[in-house]
Design an enzyme around this catalytic site. Structure first.
Site, mmCIF file in Angstrom:
data_model
loop_
_atom_site.group_PDB
_atom_site.id
_atom_site.type_symbol
_atom_site.label_atom_id
_atom_site.label_comp_id
_atom_site.label_asym_id
_atom_site.label_seq_id
_atom_site.Cartn_x
_atom_site.Cartn_y
_atom_site.Cartn_z
ATOM 1 N N LYS A 195 0.846 -1.197 0.000
ATOM 2 C CA LYS A 195 0.000 0.000 0.000
ATOM 3 C C LYS A 195 0.877 1.240 0.000
ATOM 4 O O LYS A 195 2.043 1.228 0.399
ATOM 5 C CB LYS A 195 -0.940 0.009 1.203
ATOM 6 C CG LYS A 195 -0.256 0.184 2.570
ATOM 7 C CD LYS A 195 0.016 1.634 2.967
ATOM 8 C CE LYS A 195 0.854 1.720 4.240
ATOM 9 N NZ LYS A 195 1.410 3.056 4.500
ATOM 10 N N ASP A 203 -2.434 -1.463 10.625
ATOM 11 C CA ASP A 203 -2.604 -1.528 9.163
ATOM 12 C C ASP A 203 -3.259 -2.829 8.698
ATOM 13 O O ASP A 203 -3.703 -2.924 7.551
ATOM 14 C CB ASP A 203 -1.248 -1.393 8.461
ATOM 15 C CG ASP A 203 -0.759 0.048 8.389
ATOM 16 O OD1 ASP A 203 -1.582 0.958 8.578
ATOM 17 O OD2 ASP A 203 0.444 0.243 8.137
#
Length: 289
Positions: free
Chosen positions: A11, A137
């Site tokens: 990401k 996350d």
């Protein structure tokens, strides 16, 4: 089922704001997360012998309880009292300690894979609730895509996919401690914050320039000050045709957004030729994992 393969996608943050430091020591964030088409590969296999075995092509990675893959597998297997063992083979492509959630994504892929391999029956939301125990996350990495992330990162709301474009992702040969960055961030004295609401509106209207004009990451105030090479990479990306460039997460990875793949490839070549980064990728956004 005896064997399953999972991909763990990296990401980037196209917007990252820190609102305050909470009393529990965590930081309250408001950020826009985006999956990119760079991934690790995991092969999960059931074994008759109990325990968790991790094999990897990167010698510097731990293969014991210090690895998030191990922690994720251990969590699910204990929750469901699984007595069989599992072997997990990791082929690493996401840069390590790069601000791209590589470890979190590997843990998320492990959780998705074990859920299928052992037919555990967890919903996506249940996996996310378990995952946040291991890292902020991980809930995002379980689903990926374009997300507004709030709280400590566990409150997620999907956003429209950005318009198609090309990315240059460059990780210089330095390591950045996320703990150091957050400990040296003075959230209460920040005078400039990314326009997250404007970024959301640009995503909703499919306005790529509206997105690139609003790229912002308050953690740059710490990391770029410590490592000026990051600003040099960003500037080179812009000189080579990037609409804009930004550091991802706590760094040190930097990405530039391009409307033209040829320009992106030229920029990647220029970064490599100048020795600014050894790990350089030309890639795209990805919204299915």
């Amino acid at each position: 089922m005896q064997r399953i393969t999972q991909k763990a996608y990296a990401k980037i943050n196209i917007g990252l704001d820190v609102l305050r430091r909470r009393e529990d020591g965590y930081h309250e964030v408001r950020m826009i997360m985006q999956t990119v088409d760079i991934c690790d590969n995991l092969i999960l296999e059931r074994t008759a012998k109990s325990g968790i075995l991790i094999l990897t092509d990167k010698e510097e990675l731990p293969v014991n309880q210090d690895n998030l893959i191990y922690k994720a597998a251990d969590l699910l297997m204990k929750e469901k009292n699984i007595t069989e063992g599992v072997s997990i083979t990791l082929t690493k492509r996401i840069p390590i300690a790069a601000g791209m959630a590589g470890g979190s994504s590997d843990a998320a892929a492990t959780m998705r894979g074990l859920n299928q391999l052992f037919e555990l029956g967890y919903s996506t939301e249940e996996l996310q609730k378990l995952g946040v125990r291991l890292g902020a996350d991980i809930p995002y990495c379980i689903v990926g895509g374009t997300m507004l992330s709030e709280g400590i990162g566990e409150i997620l709301n999907p956003l429209p996919t950005p318009p198609a474009c090309h990315l240059v992702v460059a990780k210089p040969d330095i390591n950045v401690s996320t703990k150091f960055v957050y400990e040296n961030l003075h959230a209460d004295s920040l005078t400039c914050h990314p326009d997250i609401d404007g970024m959301i509106e640009a995503l909703r209207t499919g306005n790529l320039q509206g997105i690139t004009d609003r790229l912002g990451n308050v953690l740059e105030t710490v990391t770029v000050r410590e490592y000026p090479i990051l600003e040099e990479i960003k500037e080179l990306m812009r000189q080579e045709g990037a609409a804009n460039a930004l550091m991802s997460g706590s760094g040190p990875t930097v990405f530039g957004i391009y409307t033209n793949r040829e320009l992106a490839e030229q920029a990647a070549q220029a970064i490599e030729q100048k020795g600014m980064a050894k790990q350089v990728f030309v890639t795209t956004f990805r919204n299915d994992i």
